[in-house]
Motif scaffolding. Sequence first.
Motif, PDB file in Angstrom:
ATOM      1  N   LEU A   1       4.718 -15.692  -0.816  1.00  0.00           N
ATOM      2  CA  LEU A   1       3.455 -15.571  -1.542  1.00  0.00           C
ATOM      3  C   LEU A   1       2.787 -14.233  -1.252  1.00  0.00           C
ATOM      4  CD1 LEU A   1       1.384 -16.922  -3.396  1.00  0.00           C
ATOM      5  CD2 LEU A   1       0.407 -18.009  -1.361  1.00  0.00           C
ATOM      6  N   LEU A   2       2.758 -13.835   0.012  1.00  0.00           N
ATOM      7  CA  LEU A   2       2.188 -12.538   0.383  1.00  0.00           C
ATOM      8  C   LEU A   2       2.939 -11.403  -0.317  1.00  0.00           C
ATOM      9  CD1 LEU A   2       0.303 -10.730   2.074  1.00  0.00           C
ATOM     10  CD2 LEU A   2       1.974 -10.929   3.940  1.00  0.00           C
ATOM     11  N   SER A   3       4.254 -11.457  -0.273  1.00  0.00           N
ATOM     12  CA  SER A   3       5.054 -10.408  -0.920  1.00  0.00           C
ATOM     13  C   SER A   3       4.827 -10.392  -2.425  1.00  0.00           C
ATOM     14  CB  SER A   3       6.534 -10.598  -0.601  1.00  0.00           C
ATOM     15  OG  SER A   3       6.768 -10.308   0.754  1.00  0.00           O
ATOM     16  N   HIS A   4       4.646 -11.555  -3.015  1.00  0.00           N
ATOM     17  CA  HIS A   4       4.360 -11.604  -4.453  1.00  0.00           C
ATOM     18  C   HIS A   4       3.029 -10.901  -4.745  1.00  0.00           C
ATOM     19  CE1 HIS A   4       4.197 -12.974  -8.561  1.00  0.00           C
ATOM     20  NE2 HIS A   4       2.981 -13.452  -8.324  1.00  0.00           N
ATOM     21  N   HIS A   5       2.019 -11.159  -3.924  1.00  0.00           N
ATOM     22  CA  HIS A   5       0.729 -10.491  -4.112  1.00  0.00           C
ATOM     23  C   HIS A   5       0.860  -8.979  -3.924  1.00  0.00           C
ATOM     24  CE1 HIS A   5      -1.817 -13.922  -4.799  1.00  0.00           C
ATOM     25  NE2 HIS A   5      -1.346 -14.527  -3.731  1.00  0.00           N
ATOM     26  N   VAL A   6       1.628  -8.565  -2.924  1.00  0.00           N
ATOM     27  CA  VAL A   6       1.831  -7.133  -2.696  1.00  0.00           C
ATOM     28  C   VAL A   6       2.569  -6.520  -3.879  1.00  0.00           C
ATOM     29  CG1 VAL A   6       3.025  -5.415  -1.271  1.00  0.00           C
ATOM     30  CG2 VAL A   6       1.722  -7.271  -0.180  1.00  0.00           C
ATOM     31  N   SER A   7       3.614  -7.178  -4.363  1.00  0.00           N
ATOM     32  CA  SER A   7       4.371  -6.614  -5.484  1.00  0.00           C
ATOM     33  C   SER A   7       3.484  -6.454  -6.711  1.00  0.00           C
ATOM     34  CB  SER A   7       5.614  -7.464  -5.798  1.00  0.00           C
ATOM     35  OG  SER A   7       5.252  -8.737  -6.279  1.00  0.00           O
ATOM     36  N   THR A   8       2.557  -7.376  -6.903  1.00  0.00           N
ATOM     37  CA  THR A   8       1.610  -7.263  -8.014  1.00  0.00           C
ATOM     38  C   THR A   8       0.690  -6.060  -7.816  1.00  0.00           C
ATOM     39  OG1 THR A   8       1.673  -9.651  -8.358  1.00  0.00           O
ATOM     40  CG2 THR A   8      -0.203  -8.483  -9.287  1.00  0.00           C
ATOM     41  N   GLN A   9       0.244  -5.839  -6.584  1.00  0.00           N
ATOM     42  CA  GLN A   9      -0.656  -4.712  -6.291  1.00  0.00           C
ATOM     43  C   GLN A   9      -0.003  -3.359  -6.551  1.00  0.00           C
ATOM     44  OE1 GLN A   9      -4.015  -4.681  -5.104  1.00  0.00           O
ATOM     45  NE2 GLN A   9      -3.821  -6.742  -5.925  1.00  0.00           N
ATOM     46  N   VAL A  10       1.300  -3.273  -6.306  1.00  0.00           N
ATOM     47  CA  VAL A  10       1.992  -1.988  -6.468  1.00  0.00           C
ATOM     48  C   VAL A  10       2.809  -1.934  -7.753  1.00  0.00           C
ATOM     49  CG1 VAL A  10       1.986  -1.469  -4.006  1.00  0.00           C
ATOM     50  CG2 VAL A  10       3.943  -2.697  -5.000  1.00  0.00           C
ATOM     51  N   ASP A  11       2.593  -2.932  -8.613  1.00  0.00           N
ATOM     52  CA  ASP A  11       3.243  -2.986  -9.929  1.00  0.00           C
ATOM     53  C   ASP A  11       4.771  -2.992  -9.839  1.00  0.00           C
ATOM     54  OD1 ASP A  11       3.100  -3.254 -12.704  1.00  0.00           O
ATOM     55  OD2 ASP A  11       3.197  -1.083 -13.031  1.00  0.00           O
ATOM     56  N   LEU A  12       5.277  -3.861  -8.967  1.00  0.00           N
ATOM     57  CA  LEU A  12       6.717  -4.071  -8.842  1.00  0.00           C
ATOM     58  C   LEU A  12       7.022  -5.550  -9.052  1.00  0.00           C
ATOM     59  CD1 LEU A  12       7.581  -2.006  -5.633  1.00  0.00           C
ATOM     60  CD2 LEU A  12       8.152  -1.424  -7.999  1.00  0.00           C
ATOM     61  N   ARG A  13       8.241  -5.834  -9.390  1.00  0.00           N
ATOM     62  CA  ARG A  13       8.697  -7.222  -9.422  1.00  0.00           C
ATOM     63  C   ARG A  13       9.059  -7.628  -7.994  1.00  0.00           C
ATOM     64  NH1 ARG A  13      12.541  -7.164 -14.824  1.00  0.00           N
ATOM     65  NH2 ARG A  13      10.905  -6.377 -16.206  1.00  0.00           N
ATOM     66  N   ASP A  14       9.075  -8.919  -7.751  1.00  0.00           N
ATOM     67  CA  ASP A  14       9.410  -9.405  -6.405  1.00  0.00           C
ATOM     68  C   ASP A  14      10.769  -8.889  -5.946  1.00  0.00           C
ATOM     69  OD1 ASP A  14       7.020 -10.765  -6.574  1.00  0.00           O
ATOM     70  OD2 ASP A  14       7.907 -12.765  -6.621  1.00  0.00           O
ATOM     71  N   ILE A  15      11.768  -8.906  -6.820  1.00  0.00           N
ATOM     72  CA  ILE A  15      13.112  -8.452  -6.434  1.00  0.00           C
ATOM     73  C   ILE A  15      13.098  -6.957  -6.147  1.00  0.00           C
ATOM     74  CG2 ILE A  15      13.902  -8.116  -8.827  1.00  0.00           C
ATOM     75  CD1 ILE A  15      16.017  -9.261  -5.796  1.00  0.00           C
ATOM     76  N   ASP A  16      12.264  -6.194  -6.866  1.00  0.00           N
ATOM     77  CA  ASP A  16      12.156  -4.761  -6.612  1.00  0.00           C
ATOM     78  C   ASP A  16      11.637  -4.532  -5.187  1.00  0.00           C
ATOM     79  OD1 ASP A  16      12.725  -4.708  -9.330  1.00  0.00           O
ATOM     80  OD2 ASP A  16      10.775  -3.902  -9.919  1.00  0.00           O
ATOM     81  N   LEU A  17      10.616  -5.297  -4.818  1.00  0.00           N
ATOM     82  CA  LEU A  17      10.039  -5.178  -3.479  1.00  0.00           C
ATOM     83  C   LEU A  17      11.063  -5.580  -2.424  1.00  0.00           C
ATOM     84  CD1 LEU A  17       7.496  -4.446  -1.902  1.00  0.00           C
ATOM     85  CD2 LEU A  17       6.793  -6.840  -2.103  1.00  0.00           C
ATOM     86  N   ASP A  18      11.842  -6.630  -2.693  1.00  0.00           N
ATOM     87  CA  ASP A  18      12.898  -7.037  -1.751  1.00  0.00           C
ATOM     88  C   ASP A  18      13.903  -5.911  -1.538  1.00  0.00           C
ATOM     89  OD1 ASP A  18      11.741  -9.561  -1.564  1.00  0.00           O
ATOM     90  OD2 ASP A  18      13.180 -10.496  -2.944  1.00  0.00           O
ATOM     91  N   CYS A  19      14.305  -5.268  -2.611  1.00  0.00           N
ATOM     92  CA  CYS A  19      15.278  -4.172  -2.510  1.00  0.00           C
ATOM     93  C   CYS A  19      14.679  -2.981  -1.771  1.00  0.00           C
ATOM     94  CB  CYS A  19      15.753  -3.748  -3.899  1.00  0.00           C
ATOM     95  SG  CYS A  19      16.772  -5.001  -4.710  1.00  0.00           S
ATOM     96  N   LEU A  20      13.435  -2.669  -2.060  1.00  0.00           N
ATOM     97  CA  LEU A  20      12.768  -1.567  -1.371  1.00  0.00           C
ATOM     98  C   LEU A  20      12.666  -1.867   0.121  1.00  0.00           C
ATOM     99  CD1 LEU A  20      11.348   1.153  -1.627  1.00  0.00           C
ATOM    100  CD2 LEU A  20       9.217  -0.102  -2.087  1.00  0.00           C
TER     101      LEU A  20
END
Length: 157
Positions: free
Chosen positions: A31-50
Amino acid sequence: MNGRTDDARARRRLVSGLKRRFREVNNQIALLSHHVSTQVDLRDIDLDCLDYLAQHGPASPSALARRVGVHPATMTGVIDRLERGGFIARERDEDDRRAVVVSARQDAIGEVFRHYEGMNARMDALCDDYSPAELELITGFLQKTADAGRRAVEDFS
């Protein structure tokens, strides 16, 4: 005999509770990562890869796809989005000029991971309650848990 049965039952309850807490932690981190990905305009999988690139260093697109469990065609879109956002650099592999390696741009990931400062501060405060020996024990347990997770993922391959 009854004492052993009670001990075994108590242990099963403790282990079951521990597994429930892990699921709860997993849900909260997702849930936290989902909120962060929204803040930086990324998809959840994009954030996971980063995050994977930030932790483990440069990787080829196919290796990254395997590590995060996505189809190579999906990885192409992920890499394109991360590159457009300025989060990664796509470069030729020094050993094989035909191959490509992607790496996290340190300046960009700092901006992303600052969104985790609240969680990191809470973790620091939580860790203050434990001795160095206890922290070593917890760290070892979490490493073994991560290893068990990797082996479970391999079972799907």
